[in-house]
Design an enzyme around this catalytic site. Sequence first.
Site, PDB file in Angstrom:
ATOM      1  CG  HIS A  87     -78.045  45.973   5.157  1.00 37.77           C
ATOM      2  ND1 HIS A  87     -77.828  44.757   5.760  1.00 37.77           N
ATOM      3  CD2 HIS A  87     -77.407  46.887   5.929  1.00 37.77           C
ATOM      4  CE1 HIS A  87     -77.095  44.926   6.846  1.00 37.77           C
ATOM      5  NE2 HIS A  87     -76.831  46.220   6.984  1.00 37.77           N
ATOM      6  CG  ASP A  89     -77.349  41.891   3.014  1.00 39.86           C
ATOM      7  OD1 ASP A  89     -77.770  43.038   3.249  1.00 39.86           O
ATOM      8  OD2 ASP A  89     -76.143  41.647   2.767  1.00 39.86           O
ATOM      9  CG  ASP A 120     -75.717  44.871  10.665  1.00 41.84           C
ATOM     10  OD1 ASP A 120     -76.187  45.570   9.759  1.00 41.84           O
ATOM     11  OD2 ASP A 120     -74.549  44.440  10.646  1.00 41.84           O
ATOM     12  CD  GLU A 154     -73.809  46.858   4.640  1.00 41.88           C
ATOM     13  OE1 GLU A 154     -72.951  47.703   4.933  1.00 41.88           O
ATOM     14  OE2 GLU A 154     -73.904  45.764   5.242  1.00 41.88           O
ATOM     15  CG  HIS A 214     -45.261  11.731   4.203  1.00 43.31           C
ATOM     16  ND1 HIS A 214     -44.347  12.138   5.141  1.00 43.31           N
ATOM     17  CD2 HIS A 214     -45.841  10.609   4.690  1.00 43.31           C
ATOM     18  CE1 HIS A 214     -44.359  11.294   6.158  1.00 43.31           C
ATOM     19  NE2 HIS A 214     -45.279  10.350   5.907  1.00 43.31           N
ATOM     20  CG  HIS A 429     -70.995  41.660  11.451  1.00 43.52           C
ATOM     21  ND1 HIS A 429     -70.058  42.012  10.500  1.00 43.52           N
ATOM     22  CD2 HIS A 429     -72.122  42.325  11.114  1.00 43.52           C
ATOM     23  CE1 HIS A 429     -70.605  42.868   9.638  1.00 43.52           C
ATOM     24  NE2 HIS A 429     -71.855  43.075   9.991  1.00 43.52           N
TER      25      HIS A 429
HETATM   26  N1  BES Z   1     -74.155  48.257   9.739  1.00 45.99           N
HETATM   27  C1  BES Z   1     -72.839  47.822   9.461  1.00 45.99           C
HETATM   28  C2  BES Z   1     -71.818  48.940   9.499  1.00 45.99           C
HETATM   29  C3  BES Z   1     -71.760  49.631  10.829  1.00 45.99           C
HETATM   30  C4  BES Z   1     -71.448  48.907  11.959  1.00 45.99           C
HETATM   31  C5  BES Z   1     -72.023  50.962  10.924  1.00 45.99           C
HETATM   32  C6  BES Z   1     -71.431  49.528  13.195  1.00 45.99           C
HETATM   33  C7  BES Z   1     -71.971  51.574  12.141  1.00 45.99           C
HETATM   34  C8  BES Z   1     -71.700  50.863  13.289  1.00 45.99           C
HETATM   35  C9  BES Z   1     -72.849  47.166   8.098  1.00 45.99           C
HETATM   36  O1  BES Z   1     -73.898  46.253   7.930  1.00 45.99           O
HETATM   37  C10 BES Z   1     -71.600  46.358   7.932  1.00 45.99           C
HETATM   38  O2  BES Z   1     -71.372  45.470   8.707  1.00 45.99           O
HETATM   39  N2  BES Z   1     -70.864  46.630   6.886  1.00 45.99           N
HETATM   40  C11 BES Z   1     -69.766  45.840   6.501  1.00 45.99           C
HETATM   41  C12 BES Z   1     -69.477  46.314   5.117  1.00 45.99           C
HETATM   42  C13 BES Z   1     -68.558  45.515   4.296  1.00 45.99           C
HETATM   43  C14 BES Z   1     -68.930  44.087   4.186  1.00 45.99           C
HETATM   44  C15 BES Z   1     -68.413  46.162   2.948  1.00 45.99           C
HETATM   45  C16 BES Z   1     -68.588  46.061   7.407  1.00 45.99           C
HETATM   46  O3  BES Z   1     -68.417  47.158   7.952  1.00 45.99           O
HETATM   47  O4  BES Z   1     -67.830  45.110   7.599  1.00 45.99           O
HETATM   48 MN    MN Z   2     -75.648  47.025   8.570  1.00 43.98          MN
HETATM   49 MN    MN Z   3     -73.272  44.395   9.006  1.00 39.34          MN
END
Ligand code: BES
Ligand code: MN
Ligand code: MN
Length: 456
Positions: A87, A89, A120, A154, A214, A429
């Site tokens: 992904h 994004d 990521d 994603e 209030h 994140h």
């Molecule tokens: N790449 C991550 C998921 C992930 C994190 C896999 C660490 C393995 C190890 C993915 O981009 C992600 O953050 N997904 C979100 C999905 C959600 C918004 C549906 C998540 O896991 O919060």
């Molecule tokens: Mn990811």
């Molecule tokens: Mn992610």
Amino acid sequence: MSSSAVAFARQNHSRFLDELKALLRIPSVSTDPAHKDDCRKAAEALLAELKRIGLENGRLIEGEGHPLVYADWLHAAGKPTVLIYGHYDVQPPDPLDEWLSPPFEPTERNGNLYARGSADDKGQIWAQVKALESLLAANGSLPLNVRVLFEGDEEVGGEVIAQYVASKPADLKADFALVSDTELFAPGLPTLCVGLRGMIYTELEVRGAKTDLHSGMYGGAAPNPFVSIAHIIAKLKDEKGHILIPGFYDGIIPPSPEELAAWKSLPFDEEEYRKTEVGSKQLVGEAGYSVLERTWARPTVEVHGIPGGFIGAGAKTVIPAKATAKISMRLVPGMTPAKAFELYKSYVEKIAPIGVDVEVRLIHSGDPCLIPVNNRYIQAATRALHEVWGKDTVFIRSGGSIPIVGDFDHHLGLPSVMMGFSLPDDSIHAPNEKFNLKNFELGIVSLIRFLEEVGS
Ligand code: BES
Ligand code: MN
Ligand code: MN
């Protein structure tokens, strides 16, 4: 590792890195409408690059979100077809003032590349693209048939790709999927991820009085939606981490004794994890389960934010008319998003405090997944990884979610190979996200050798 594609990748490494930096400068934050054009820009940049390196039938696929990027190369008669997924994004960069260098100005420091999306997932999709480029440039052909499908939603649930995959288009016909969006269990340790948690992401809205009031005049008589939300949240799980929603744990399929034994032999130091990754004075969670079990194979409830009310400087005495809470649940094999949401919704409606109206909304959801490891693609992956990293591959699960991986299985019948190269401390994140430069380099080489192994 004598392949000429590997040699090409090594010779061109600094160009690959410069190009990745250009991709990282595009702030493709999928959740923020202000960055809609940036998401399209990232998609167009990827499409242009896929065409430039020699892929065909390149196009953007439009849906109700950011575009999908598709391209293919289908001239390896008699060879398997891989569907390559990632992904483009990224998560929002805030809190901005915690970044040591700006999130969208990729910066190298101590062998890492710092930027939002570096690990990521832009660094990883760029590794996929550069593996394909190296193979095509060195050999004039690919060792197997390739379809590439990148999404731009994603991080917000992946609705566009879910709908596209569910329609089973002919151009997704493949034998397996290659997903590079996961991590190594530890630096230098080749890893394949074989399980992901699913999730439901919800919003809880609580309304009390017809307008803000209030808090001195009405406090004691008017309901306070924030207090109601606090009461509801306090009843979702107990202090020991046990979820209190009736029936929530029903049907969960626990990991097999073999899988649990394998997890026990992973190099994991709970105290080190607490100190360096989590940084809290104690870990929490369900008694009787290890940290890996709690994060990989048990469901959880998390609260992400409670927007609303007075959040300005200083003090304001008000009873807000409404409050919302963003609440998500991670799901494990044996659970379905539809059932989990139903149980959660009826429970919240039942425990709603007096004097307020509650509304529970589903924002997005994804299935959990567990991938069988006894197939030739996983075997080819472990051979390639052994060659590149000099070690046996460990099989792990991850607590995160990649909603489309379950759909690849259900709708297209594809087993996924989740081969990713980020590290547990890459701060995905979070502020100061990074991607290890060595992992970027070895990731490209691993992907090249994997595709060569599958095609050989
Ligand atoms: N790449 C991550 C998921 C992930 C994190 C896999 C660490 C393995 C190890 C993915 O981009 C992600 O953050 N997904 C979100 C999905 C959600 C918004 C549906 C998540 O896991 O919060
Ligand atoms: Mn990811
Ligand atoms: Mn992610």
